[in-house]
Design an enzyme around this catalytic site. Structure first.
Site, PDB file in Angstrom:
ATOM      1  N   GLY A  58       0.809  -1.213   0.000  1.00 18.25           N
ATOM      2  CA  GLY A  58       0.000   0.000   0.000  1.00 18.25           C
ATOM      3  C   GLY A  58       0.842   1.261   0.000  1.00 18.25           C
ATOM      4  O   GLY A  58       0.520   2.250  -0.679  1.00 18.25           O
ATOM      5  N   ASP A  59       1.937   1.242   0.747  1.00 17.87           N
ATOM      6  CA  ASP A  59       2.849   2.390   0.774  1.00 17.87           C
ATOM      7  C   ASP A  59       3.481   2.600  -0.603  1.00 17.87           C
ATOM      8  O   ASP A  59       3.689   3.733  -1.045  1.00 17.87           O
ATOM      9  CB  ASP A  59       3.948   2.164   1.814  1.00 17.87           C
ATOM     10  CG  ASP A  59       3.402   1.714   3.153  1.00 17.87           C
ATOM     11  OD1 ASP A  59       2.303   2.167   3.522  1.00 17.87           O
ATOM     12  OD2 ASP A  59       4.060   0.896   3.816  1.00 17.87           O
TER      13      ASP A  59
END
Length: 303
Positions: free
Chosen positions: A246-247
């Protein structure tokens, strides 16, 4: 420049096992130590994509030194505030599923916290601020940082927990990036159908978010903008490690958006970065991202 704030970083200790038996001796077939924290991961991906970035937040003790050394080795600019307490270690166990054991956040005293606020106040209006990960106790830290950003006319992105997100949405973040579970937690009920997920994302927009990117794991992702809804279809491959995916999406989005100002191109880069990291043991390399990017398929969702 894109400045990432990680208030509560960690050394991530990844252990991969064939199986895990509670109460017995277990042996790992693979292990990896890495600098952890959502904002740190965003900066690492941005550096991989040759985008100017700086990581800040709090670090302390021998684990803090490890993270600083890793960032320096990766040539990622950083300006972390040194704290008296020790940065935590988080354990990730990979078997047939992934289990995470996150340690408690270290203490940050008043002088240490003020030093971070003072540093963020030096940023300029053409910077972008990324606020990601868990906060520190009893300070409304992210809210205070966002108020500085608004005063300085700095755009910001946030990937934070429910209570903090509710505080920050009225300040109109450029992007928020919940996964499906986080979106369900914020809304307060399960989201089964695609239309329900889109509706929940639009609810975040109504509360202030300019753009909402929802990661759906094996089901791909959705992005809701002011003008349209887009869907990225899943890419075939073997997922090795969900940590940082997600990052990586945020890093990819900002890498492209900061150069082209084009939301659809930014979404494509986000999908490529997130998928490439999921298919790797660590954060994706530039070559892995490039290989995946040619496979990204995005369509406009007709509702």
């Amino acid at each position: 420049m894109i400045i990432t704030v990680t208030l509560n970083p960690a050394v991530d200790y990844l252990l991969e096992l064939d199986e895990f038996s509670e109460g017995k001796l277990n042996r790992a077939r693979y292990q990896e130590f890495s600098a952890g924290g959502k904002g740190i991961n965003v900066s690492l991906i941005l550096k991989t994509l040759n985008i100017d970035t700086l990581a800040t937040g709090f670090l302390g003790g021998f684990t803090g030194d490890f993270i600083r050394n890793q960032l320096n080795d990766a040539e990622v600019k950083n300006h972390f505030i040194s704290i008296q307490d020790t940065t935590r270690v988080n354990v990730k166990l990979e078997t047939l599923s992934q289990t995470e054991i996150n340690a408690k956040a270290p203490k940050v005293n008043d002088a240490e916290f003020k030093a971070l606020l003072d540093y963020v106040y030096t940023l300029k209006s053409d910077d972008i601020l990324v606020l990601a990960g868990s906060s520190i106790e009893d300070r409304n830290a992210y809210l205070k940082l966002v108020k500085i950003a608004i005063e300085k006319s700095i755009s910001f992105v946030c990937d934070v927990e429910k209570r903090t997100l509710a505080q920050l949405l009225p300040f109109q973040p450029l992007l928020v990036k919940p996964n499906k579970y986080e979106l369900e937690t914020f809304i307060g009920h399960p989201l089964q159908e695609e239309a329900a997920i889109v509706s929940a994302a639009k609810n975040l927009q109504s509360l202030g978010a300019q753009n909402v990117l929802v990661s759906l794991g094996k089901e791909g992702s959705l992005m809701v903008t002011a003008d349209a809804v887009y869907k990225a279809y899943p890419i075939k491959g073997h997922a090795k490690n969900a940590v940082g995916a997600g990052d990586s999406m945020i890093g990819g989005f900002l890498a492209e958006y900061s150069q082209s100002n084009d939301l659809l191109s930014a979404y494509k880069k986000a999908v490529a970065c997130g998928t490439a990291t999921a298919f790797s043991y660590t954060l994706a390399t530039a070559s892995e991202i490039a290989s995946i990017e040619s496979q990204v398929r995005i369509e406009k969702v007709m509702l």
